[in-house]
Design a protein around this motif. Sequence first.
Motif, mmCIF file in Angstrom:
data_model
loop_
_atom_site.group_PDB
_atom_site.id
_atom_site.type_symbol
_atom_site.label_atom_id
_atom_site.label_comp_id
_atom_site.label_asym_id
_atom_site.label_seq_id
_atom_site.Cartn_x
_atom_site.Cartn_y
_atom_site.Cartn_z
ATOM 1 N N LEU A 162 0.740 -1.272 -0.083
ATOM 2 C CA LEU A 162 -0.003 0.085 -0.079
ATOM 3 C C LEU A 162 1.020 1.430 -0.007
ATOM 4 C CD1 LEU A 162 -2.699 -1.096 2.897
ATOM 5 C CD2 LEU A 162 -2.969 -1.122 0.270
ATOM 6 N N ASP A 163 0.354 2.332 -0.463
ATOM 7 C CA ASP A 163 0.931 3.707 -0.465
ATOM 8 C C ASP A 163 1.072 4.081 0.917
ATOM 9 O OD1 ASP A 163 1.342 6.410 -0.409
ATOM 10 O OD2 ASP A 163 0.251 6.955 -1.875
ATOM 11 N N PRO A 164 2.176 4.506 1.639
ATOM 12 C CA PRO A 164 2.196 5.074 2.990
ATOM 13 C C PRO A 164 1.323 5.824 3.277
ATOM 14 C CG PRO A 164 4.421 4.512 2.261
ATOM 15 C CD PRO A 164 3.417 4.368 1.043
ATOM 16 N N PHE A 165 0.945 6.913 2.490
ATOM 17 C CA PHE A 165 0.056 8.116 2.701
ATOM 18 C C PHE A 165 -1.391 7.576 2.338
ATOM 19 C CE2 PHE A 165 4.205 10.064 2.788
ATOM 20 C CZ PHE A 165 4.196 10.821 3.638
ATOM 21 N N SER A 166 -1.875 6.502 1.941
ATOM 22 C CA SER A 166 -3.183 6.276 1.802
ATOM 23 C C SER A 166 -3.859 5.895 3.034
ATOM 24 C CB SER A 166 -3.217 4.918 1.034
ATOM 25 O OG SER A 166 -2.824 3.756 1.647
ATOM 26 N N PRO A 167 -5.208 6.070 3.099
ATOM 27 C CA PRO A 167 -5.977 5.819 4.078
ATOM 28 C C PRO A 167 -6.039 4.631 4.737
ATOM 29 C CG PRO A 167 -7.394 7.407 2.558
ATOM 30 C CD PRO A 167 -6.044 7.018 2.039
ATOM 31 N N GLU A 168 -5.874 3.853 3.689
ATOM 32 C CA GLU A 168 -5.950 2.266 4.152
ATOM 33 C C GLU A 168 -4.632 1.898 4.992
ATOM 34 O OE1 GLU A 168 -7.665 2.324 -0.053
ATOM 35 O OE2 GLU A 168 -6.243 3.472 1.138
ATOM 36 N N PHE A 169 -3.375 2.542 4.450
ATOM 37 C CA PHE A 169 -2.085 2.297 5.116
ATOM 38 C C PHE A 169 -1.874 2.906 6.516
ATOM 39 C CE2 PHE A 169 2.129 3.096 6.366
ATOM 40 C CZ PHE A 169 2.940 1.847 6.103
ATOM 41 N N GLN A 170 -2.447 4.124 6.557
ATOM 42 C CA GLN A 170 -2.709 4.808 7.652
ATOM 43 C C GLN A 170 -3.402 4.136 8.870
ATOM 44 O OE1 GLN A 170 -0.702 7.300 8.742
ATOM 45 N NE2 GLN A 170 0.491 7.264 6.777
ATOM 46 N N SER A 171 -4.742 3.581 8.461
ATOM 47 C CA SER A 171 -5.674 2.973 9.324
ATOM 48 C C SER A 171 -5.269 1.862 9.949
ATOM 49 C CB SER A 171 -7.210 2.606 8.600
ATOM 50 O OG SER A 171 -7.867 4.226 8.438
ATOM 51 N N LEU A 172 -4.596 1.044 9.057
ATOM 52 C CA LEU A 172 -3.971 -0.404 9.356
ATOM 53 C C LEU A 172 -3.263 -0.359 10.464
ATOM 54 C CD1 LEU A 172 -4.509 -2.092 5.838
ATOM 55 C CD2 LEU A 172 -5.689 -2.938 7.992
ATOM 56 N N VAL A 173 -1.719 0.615 9.860
ATOM 57 C CA VAL A 173 -0.513 0.563 10.930
ATOM 58 C C VAL A 173 -0.931 1.275 11.921
ATOM 59 C CG1 VAL A 173 0.857 0.321 8.955
ATOM 60 C CG2 VAL A 173 0.352 2.734 9.844
ATOM 61 N N THR A 174 -1.858 2.272 12.111
ATOM 62 C CA THR A 174 -1.980 3.135 13.282
ATOM 63 C C THR A 174 -3.032 2.495 14.227
ATOM 64 O OG1 THR A 174 -1.230 5.160 12.117
ATOM 65 C CG2 THR A 174 -2.447 5.454 14.184
ATOM 66 N N ASP A 175 -4.337 2.357 13.447
ATOM 67 C CA ASP A 175 -5.451 2.009 14.384
ATOM 68 C C ASP A 175 -5.562 0.474 14.848
ATOM 69 O OD1 ASP A 175 -6.514 4.238 15.186
ATOM 70 O OD2 ASP A 175 -7.144 4.562 12.982
ATOM 71 N N LYS A 176 -5.115 -0.295 13.745
ATOM 72 C CA LYS A 176 -5.243 -1.851 13.786
ATOM 73 C C LYS A 176 -3.909 -2.122 14.450
ATOM 74 C CE LYS A 176 -6.041 -6.467 12.088
ATOM 75 N NZ LYS A 176 -6.621 -7.322 10.869
#
Length: 603
Positions: A311-325
């Motif tokens: 994933l793109d590190p600045f994508s919402p998917e990446f941010q939600s996964l690494v930060t919140d999950k």
Amino acid sequence: MSLFRRTLAPARVPPCFTRLLVLGACILAISAPLSAAERSRIQVNDYLIDADLTPKTHHLTAKAKVKFTALDNISTAVFELNNALRVTRVTNEAGKTMPTERVTQDYTIRVSLPEGLSKAQSQTLTFDYEGVLDKADDSPVEGLKLASIGPDTTYLLYPARWFPMVGLKIYFKPNHKDLARSYAETAAKELAFFSSIYGPISTANMSIVELPDDTVPAAWTPQLAGITSKAISDKVNYRLLANTLAHQWWGASVSPAAKDDFWITEGAARDSEVRYVQDAAGEAGFEEACKDMAVGALAYDNIPLSGVAKLDPFSPEFQSLVTDKGGMIFHMLRWQLGDANYDRTMKSLAQQYAGKSVSTDQFRELSEQNAGQKLGAFFTQWLDGTGAPEFKNKYTTYRLGNNKGFRIVGQINQDLDLFRMPLEVRVDTDGKSEMKRIDVVGTESTYSVETFGKPRRIILDPNNWVLKNSPDLRVRVAILRGQQLVAQGDLAEALKEYQKALDANHNSSLAHYRVAEVFFLQKNYQSAANAYREALSGDGEPKWTEVWSHIQLGKIFDITDQRERATNEYRQALQTNDNTQGALDEARRYLNQPYKREREAVG
């Protein structure tokens, strides 16, 4: 102007901050290769960066010495570099000039290694480069300005070390200077709290810096935390500040070994933020913070956390996964291990890997050593799996003889066959509540609880220790995804997500409010007004939807030249006495002077 000779007033960004942040946006990572395949072929061990800035012309001239190790036999090393920067020379340890190729399509510099590099062999390259940093046009992240050099404000985002500063300093702009003391006091409390759990950071020096609003919401680096202007208000944004300061341990000191391991540092910082909320705001604040984290974790629950490298590190998917999950994994690990074992694990992580990188396998082994138990199933479930259980409870209550109370015999069902986690069951009675911890294994798990008082209500996981699905969370997940789509400018898809939330709970004030926001942006004022009215007659959650719905209705009436109706809405907003995000100040402003829609740009 030499970086080290530059002097700035306290209200401006200090020179050390300038040096730090230029290189994050500019080199964004001269210390990391580009693609997942290429990134796996080298690992950067160390770097030394020196830079001169000329604020008047927005110009940077820099030299970066990068030491890296080959993870495979290679003949080319690939590094990312902002397209606004031009490499003038690359040399090896012997001073020999190395052949290079600039590839603007993927923001890379490809350095040929004529003699090649064998697996596990290291080499140091020195990059000389220069360029102008003022706009987002050449940013590695489209549309996001991560670097700007100017006479008044310079920010250059990059987690690198620079010469030490003295004490805890606040660098706010003049309009926020009166808030400096409260932010300093909050930062001191947060640093003390984290130090008590993880051990002290390597330096007692720290600066809190105000960032302009046209960049990222927050940034961190050794000895520095930066937060955006719009996040600075009379009421200290202590959660954002706590998260940013926690990166002194998780990111600035301990770093991820690879992109797959970003969840360790980002998740640990998120969990640290939530733990501080628990300490500062009590269990009610802790519960809400946990729900926020769970919503982010479930936003893209069809993607395994172990697959984020794609994933793109600045994508919402990446941010939600690494930060919140990622944060939820640390949160659940705390529950699985217990506070004592968990704190011992986190302190060991902070101390043993200080100044080093850590991989997922290394963190799992460290957790097992400190907890005295195998955790392979736990990490496999939450890193490699997708989705989350939705618990259902069936139970029967029996009265015990001789006035001994009651027994509840129940069964917990959920749909993930491989799931295994401890779960709390709380039984509320006429008298004292009873709590029982049970192991949920597979799709069906039985339990038995005895109480003296008559059972009134049974709650599964009342303290939100386990990531799980529920109707309420599905509503909030759909709203979050809608907000992310609005931020990307896709209003039509955002409305679809908000409709999913309303399908799950038509009474959701927040969902109606978000729908109204989209209609307002589209200048569909009648539909916006209808949706704001629905928000006012909904469930009232969260509370701020009331005051802001009145304000937005007032704006609509001002736009449509109905001043009397507009002032009535602003007065109703004031009557709520809710100043969330400056709502009362906004209402007073438009009560005194009508709201006017900003004119659209021409040309």
